[in-house]
Design a protein around this motif. Structure first.
Motif, mmCIF file in Angstrom:
data_model
loop_
_atom_site.group_PDB
_atom_site.id
_atom_site.type_symbol
_atom_site.label_atom_id
_atom_site.label_comp_id
_atom_site.label_asym_id
_atom_site.label_seq_id
_atom_site.Cartn_x
_atom_site.Cartn_y
_atom_site.Cartn_z
ATOM 1 N N LYS A 1 0.832 -1.208 0.000
ATOM 2 C CA LYS A 1 0.000 0.000 0.000
ATOM 3 C C LYS A 1 0.868 1.260 0.000
ATOM 4 O O LYS A 1 0.557 2.238 -0.692
ATOM 5 C CB LYS A 1 -0.938 0.004 1.213
ATOM 6 C CG LYS A 1 -2.060 -1.006 1.122
ATOM 7 C CD LYS A 1 -3.039 -0.862 2.260
ATOM 8 C CE LYS A 1 -3.846 0.410 2.149
ATOM 9 N NZ LYS A 1 -4.893 0.514 3.190
ATOM 10 N N ARG A 2 1.957 1.226 0.759
ATOM 11 C CA ARG A 2 2.862 2.383 0.780
ATOM 12 C C ARG A 2 3.491 2.582 -0.596
ATOM 13 O O ARG A 2 3.663 3.711 -1.064
ATOM 14 C CB ARG A 2 3.934 2.195 1.853
ATOM 15 C CG ARG A 2 3.418 2.362 3.283
ATOM 16 C CD ARG A 2 4.580 2.505 4.267
ATOM 17 N NE ARG A 2 5.394 1.309 4.315
ATOM 18 C CZ ARG A 2 5.166 0.280 5.127
ATOM 19 N NH1 ARG A 2 4.130 0.309 5.954
ATOM 20 N NH2 ARG A 2 5.958 -0.768 5.142
ATOM 21 N N GLU A 3 3.838 1.481 -1.251
ATOM 22 C CA GLU A 3 4.417 1.565 -2.591
ATOM 23 C C GLU A 3 3.401 2.142 -3.577
ATOM 24 O O GLU A 3 3.755 2.935 -4.453
ATOM 25 C CB GLU A 3 4.866 0.167 -3.038
ATOM 26 C CG GLU A 3 5.419 0.108 -4.460
ATOM 27 C CD GLU A 3 6.703 0.900 -4.622
ATOM 28 O OE1 GLU A 3 7.037 1.223 -5.782
ATOM 29 O OE2 GLU A 3 7.367 1.197 -3.606
ATOM 30 N N GLU A 4 2.152 1.744 -3.434
ATOM 31 C CA GLU A 4 1.105 2.270 -4.308
ATOM 32 C C GLU A 4 0.995 3.785 -4.169
ATOM 33 O O GLU A 4 0.827 4.506 -5.152
ATOM 34 C CB GLU A 4 -0.237 1.614 -3.967
ATOM 35 C CG GLU A 4 -0.333 0.167 -4.377
ATOM 36 C CD GLU A 4 -1.612 -0.485 -3.910
ATOM 37 O OE1 GLU A 4 -1.886 -1.626 -4.312
ATOM 38 O OE2 GLU A 4 -2.350 0.145 -3.122
ATOM 39 N N LYS A 5 1.072 4.257 -2.938
ATOM 40 C CA LYS A 5 0.991 5.699 -2.703
ATOM 41 C C LYS A 5 2.171 6.422 -3.341
ATOM 42 O O LYS A 5 2.011 7.461 -3.985
ATOM 43 C CB LYS A 5 0.981 5.985 -1.203
ATOM 44 C CG LYS A 5 -0.290 5.571 -0.494
ATOM 45 C CD LYS A 5 -0.190 5.932 0.978
ATOM 46 C CE LYS A 5 -1.391 5.444 1.745
ATOM 47 N NZ LYS A 5 -1.308 5.772 3.179
ATOM 48 N N SER A 6 3.360 5.865 -3.168
ATOM 49 C CA SER A 6 4.564 6.537 -3.661
ATOM 50 C C SER A 6 4.628 6.559 -5.181
ATOM 51 O O SER A 6 5.203 7.468 -5.776
ATOM 52 C CB SER A 6 5.816 5.858 -3.099
ATOM 53 O OG SER A 6 5.937 4.526 -3.594
ATOM 54 N N THR A 7 4.022 5.543 -5.832
ATOM 55 C CA THR A 7 4.051 5.484 -7.298
ATOM 56 C C THR A 7 2.794 6.064 -7.926
ATOM 57 O O THR A 7 2.681 6.113 -9.144
ATOM 58 C CB THR A 7 4.206 4.026 -7.766
ATOM 59 O OG1 THR A 7 3.107 3.249 -7.258
ATOM 60 C CG2 THR A 7 5.515 3.442 -7.279
ATOM 61 N N GLY A 8 1.862 6.470 -7.086
ATOM 62 C CA GLY A 8 0.644 7.074 -7.610
ATOM 63 C C GLY A 8 -0.398 6.074 -8.035
ATOM 64 O O GLY A 8 -1.379 6.429 -8.684
ATOM 65 N N THR A 9 -0.217 4.778 -7.686
ATOM 66 C CA THR A 9 -1.216 3.770 -8.044
ATOM 67 C C THR A 9 -2.554 4.091 -7.407
ATOM 68 O O THR A 9 -3.605 3.924 -8.000
ATOM 69 C CB THR A 9 -0.752 2.367 -7.585
ATOM 70 O OG1 THR A 9 0.517 2.106 -8.167
ATOM 71 C CG2 THR A 9 -1.751 1.305 -8.007
ATOM 72 N N SER B 1 -3.975 7.319 -6.171
ATOM 73 C CA SER B 1 -3.658 8.743 -6.144
ATOM 74 C C SER B 1 -4.673 9.594 -5.415
ATOM 75 O O SER B 1 -4.385 10.715 -5.037
ATOM 76 C CB SER B 1 -3.525 9.260 -7.584
ATOM 77 O OG SER B 1 -4.723 9.031 -8.306
ATOM 78 N N ARG C 1 -6.896 10.338 -2.249
ATOM 79 C CA ARG C 1 -6.984 10.009 -0.840
ATOM 80 C C ARG C 1 -8.233 10.621 -0.234
ATOM 81 O O ARG C 1 -8.784 11.589 -0.737
ATOM 82 C CB ARG C 1 -5.748 10.530 -0.075
ATOM 83 C CG ARG C 1 -4.436 10.161 -0.711
ATOM 84 C CD ARG C 1 -4.315 8.689 -1.034
ATOM 85 N NE ARG C 1 -4.496 7.869 0.140
ATOM 86 C CZ ARG C 1 -4.688 6.561 0.104
ATOM 87 N NH1 ARG C 1 -4.743 5.934 -1.025
ATOM 88 N NH2 ARG C 1 -4.841 5.878 1.219
ATOM 89 N N LYS D 1 0.313 9.667 12.970
ATOM 90 C CA LYS D 1 0.625 8.861 11.803
ATOM 91 C C LYS D 1 1.103 7.482 12.249
ATOM 92 O O LYS D 1 2.054 7.351 13.003
ATOM 93 C CB LYS D 1 1.739 9.541 10.983
ATOM 94 C CG LYS D 1 1.260 10.848 10.337
ATOM 95 C CD LYS D 1 2.371 11.430 9.486
ATOM 96 C CE LYS D 1 1.900 12.719 8.800
ATOM 97 N NZ LYS D 1 2.952 13.307 7.972
#
Length: 229
Positions: free
Chosen positions: A123-131, A133, A135, A222
């Motif tokens: 999930k963190r990777e998805e956020k960082s790559t914009g998968t 986008s 929120r 957080k």
């Protein structure tokens, strides 16, 4: 619930396209995603109620009513050139495959904690790559959820803090010094009903004040996210 020649998802999409056509149903044609929100919420609750009753045929029917709302809203966006039902199914299928590499890619794991950590890392990777986008906001919990459900999610994510002194007092009163031999879950349920009754006697809307409390609270922290959407 078996049918000799069952209709499939594409048939439901076809029906909705026909209803939304220029010579289709006037009521269906005038609907918008916003106007369908109450129906989406109502059908969701009817599915939950059917599951509680435990009758498979009823659950099947109510799931169909809920699916209709998904197809209905999707068709409106499809008409606007935004996305289609294929885009919806592709997005969720891709997400489930991507988030379960231990199933689809043969990646090993040792424990449930490993699976949870893997899910959160993806999930963190998805956020960082914009998968993912778009929120929902700082708490990432839909504000439209019922107050009690929203409070539970916010507390579990450590995005809002309950009154610790009051919580300890309630724990002692409800759990540590029970007036009966009821299971803890039933005592907590009875306590919640008693709080709602107290609010009612004071002329207070329990749902409204809980929503206000959650909205006004600024005690967000957080923390890693759990398995969610």
């Amino acid at each position: 619930m078996k049918n000799a020649s069952p209709y499939r998802l594409r048939d439901l999409v076809g029906v909705m396209k026909r209803l939304r056509a220029p010579d289709g149903c006037p009521w269906d044609r005038e609907q918008t995603p916003q106007s369908l929100q109450p129906y989406l919420l109502e059908e969701t609750h009817e599915v939950l109620e059917a599951i509680d009753r435990g009758h498979p045929d009823e659950i099947c029917e109510e799931l169909g009513d809920l699916l209709l709302q998904v197809v209905f809203i999707t068709e409106i966006f499809s008409e606007q050139g935004e996305f289609s039902i294929d885009d919806v199914t592709h997005a969720i299928t891709s997400k489930m495959i991507r988030r379960h590499p231990h199933v689809f890619e043969g990646i090993s794991y040792e424990s449930a904690d490993d699976l949870k950590a893997q899910w959160e890392a993806i999930k963190r990777e998805e956020k960082s790559t914009g998968t993912k986008s778009i929120r929902r906001g700082p708490a990432e919990v839909p504000p439209s959820l019922p107050g009690l459900m929203r409070a539970q999610k916010l507390i579990s994510k450590k995005r809002v803090e309950a009154d610790s002194e009051l919580a300890q007092s309630l724990r002692k009163l409800i759990l540590q010094e029970p007036a009966s031999q009821q299971p803890r879950s039933q005592r907590i349920a009875a306590a919640l009903c008693s709080l709602v009754d107290l609010a009612h006697q004071e002329g207070i809307d329990s749902e409204q004040v809980l929503r206000q409390y959650l909205n006004q609270s600024q005690q967000y922290v957080k923390t890693p996210e759990g398995k969610g959407g």
